[in-house]
Design a protein around this motif. Structure first.
Motif, short mmCIF file in Angstrom:
data_model
loop_
_atom_site.label_atom_id
_atom_site.label_comp_id
_atom_site.label_asym_id
_atom_site.label_seq_id
_atom_site.Cartn_x
_atom_site.Cartn_y
_atom_site.Cartn_z
N TYR A 280 -4.19 -0.73 -8.21
CA TYR A 280 -3.86 0.66 -7.88
C TYR A 280 -5.10 1.54 -7.97
O TYR A 280 -5.33 2.40 -7.12
CB TYR A 280 -2.77 1.18 -8.82
N VAL B 90 -5.09 -6.90 -2.99
CA VAL B 90 -4.24 -5.73 -3.24
C VAL B 90 -3.08 -6.00 -4.21
O VAL B 90 -2.41 -5.07 -4.65
CB VAL B 90 -3.67 -5.13 -1.92
N ARG C 253 -8.83 5.87 -1.47
CA ARG C 253 -8.04 6.91 -0.81
C ARG C 253 -8.65 8.29 -1.07
O ARG C 253 -8.74 9.11 -0.17
CB ARG C 253 -6.66 6.80 -1.40
N TYR D 173 1.70 2.14 -3.49
CA TYR D 173 0.55 2.77 -4.18
C TYR D 173 0.44 4.23 -3.76
O TYR D 173 0.18 5.12 -4.56
CB TYR D 173 -0.76 2.04 -3.84
N TYR E 295 -7.18 1.17 -4.88
CA TYR E 295 -6.55 1.90 -3.77
C TYR E 295 -6.79 3.40 -3.93
O TYR E 295 -7.19 4.08 -2.98
CB TYR E 295 -5.05 1.61 -3.74
N ASN F 56 0.82 -1.23 0.00
CA ASN F 56 0.00 0.00 0.00
C ASN F 56 0.85 1.27 0.00
O ASN F 56 0.47 2.28 -0.59
CB ASN F 56 -0.97 -0.01 1.18
#
Length: 350
Positions: free
Chosen positions: A321, A199, A328, A150, A324, A147
């Motif tokens: 990605y 992930v 985010r 990313y 994520y 993570n």
């Protein structure tokens, strides 16, 4: 002279009752193959060569992570994959060093060149994984590392003055080494793959497959596949990301027959029938690493490097990605939080 308006009234009444026939959507015409000889050569086909030249100049990034207990031959296998000392043995790792108390992350970068193609290869090793008595949550540092990469990419991407080419440290592929017990997957294996398959692209590998007979190997592979299915673990290539029928057919074959690859790694060369081969010497003969009747190493190499390397990168960018990034940005109402440094710059600009 009065007939006109009456007729038009009737027509209006009719048009209310009878809906006008809807216009059919315009179907784009099929492209007609223009006879190139007739009009002369244009040169559209050179676009492939132009793209090749550009990408050759910039080179490629590929980041591969190896996860599994120590002693399963992770370093050896990666060295065998790329036919050079790219894993941690080359970085001065010695036997006297103690097994780490917690999972460490060691990334080693190399530039490999073949046929004029440069690849910046990063091997991410995870010493200490699964080596303790209590291995609870030992996958956490690995997930955190993935993570973080990313996050690094996202921060670069949302910069006002961003780089033309963002350095890519995202993990494109995670080789997960399964111990060749011949029984079933351990809770740790299932736990790791459950958390991490969301992930990163996980490719399960049965390590040191020469410790099992052919029958044991076939049986173990089937059992592992069944357990992954029962536990809802999606490994790479994931079914939902097959783009067309050709992809689906090719990937189904890999999912149903090859996975998990039962492999043997070796960086030692031996003479067999006058040829030099990579292999492992045993009292009853030499196990040839690249011989498909001995092990599936060649299948794994062709899969990771020769057929799916670009796809691994694309799935990482477009799926993992992207997931994520969306999460985010949603959490932060559209932007990653400003770091202290960027806040200061912002104030000074004001």
């Amino acid at each position: 002279p009065h007939a006109g308006p009456v007729e038009s009234k009737n027509e209006a009444a009719m048009s209310e009752l009878v809906p006008e026939p809807r216009q059919k959507p315009v179907v784009p015409m099929k492209p007609v193959g223009i006879n190139a000889n007739l009009l002369g050569y244009i040169g559209i086909d050179t676009i492939i060569e132009q793209m090749r030249k550009k990408t050759m100049k910039t080179g490629f990034d590929f980041n591969i992570m190896v996860v599994g207990q120590s002693g399963l031959g992770k370093s050896t296998l990666v060295n065998t994959l790329f036919k050079s000392q790219v894993s941690r043995k080359s970085s001065g790792w010695n036997r006297e060093e103690k097994i780490p108390k917690t999972v460490e992350i060691k990334a080693i970068g190399h530039v490999i060149e073949e046929g004029g193609v440069k690849m910046k290869l990063t091997v991410i090793d995870t010493p200490g994984f699964g080596d303790q008595i209590n291995n609870e949550n030992c996958w956490e540092p690995i997930e955190k590392y993935i993570n973080e990469q990313y996050e690094k990419f996202l921060k670069e991407e949302v910069n006002i003055a961003r780089k033309k080419r963002i350095p890519d440290t995202r993990v494109h592929c995670c080789l997960y080494f399964i111990s060749p017990t011949g029984h079933s997957l351990r809770p740790l294996d299932l736990e790791f793959m459950k958390h991490l398959s969301k992930v990163v692209n996980i490719i399960p590998v049965i390590a040191k497959a020469d410790t099992m007979t052919l029958e044991e190997k076939i049986e173990f592979k089937q059992r592992v596949r069944k357990e992954l299915e029962v536990n809802g673990i999606e490994f790479y290539p994931q079914k939902e990301f097959d783009e067309d029928l050709e992809d689906k057919t090719e990937n189904d074959k890999i999912r149903q027959e090859s996975m998990p690859f039962a492999v043997v790694g070796s960086d030692k060369e031996y003479q067999v029938n006058g040829k030099r081969v990579l292999g492992r010497k045993t009292p009853w003969g030499i196990i040839e690493v690249e011989n498909l009747t001995h092990c599936e190493f060649a299948l794994l190499r062709d899969f990771v490097i020769r057929t799916h390397l670009q796809d691994l990168k694309e799935v990482t960018h477009n799926i993992h990605y992207e997931t994520y990034r969306a999460k985010r940005l949603n959490d932060n109402g559209g932007l990653p939080p400003m770091t202290v440094e960027t806040e200061e710059n912002h104030e000074s600009n004001l």
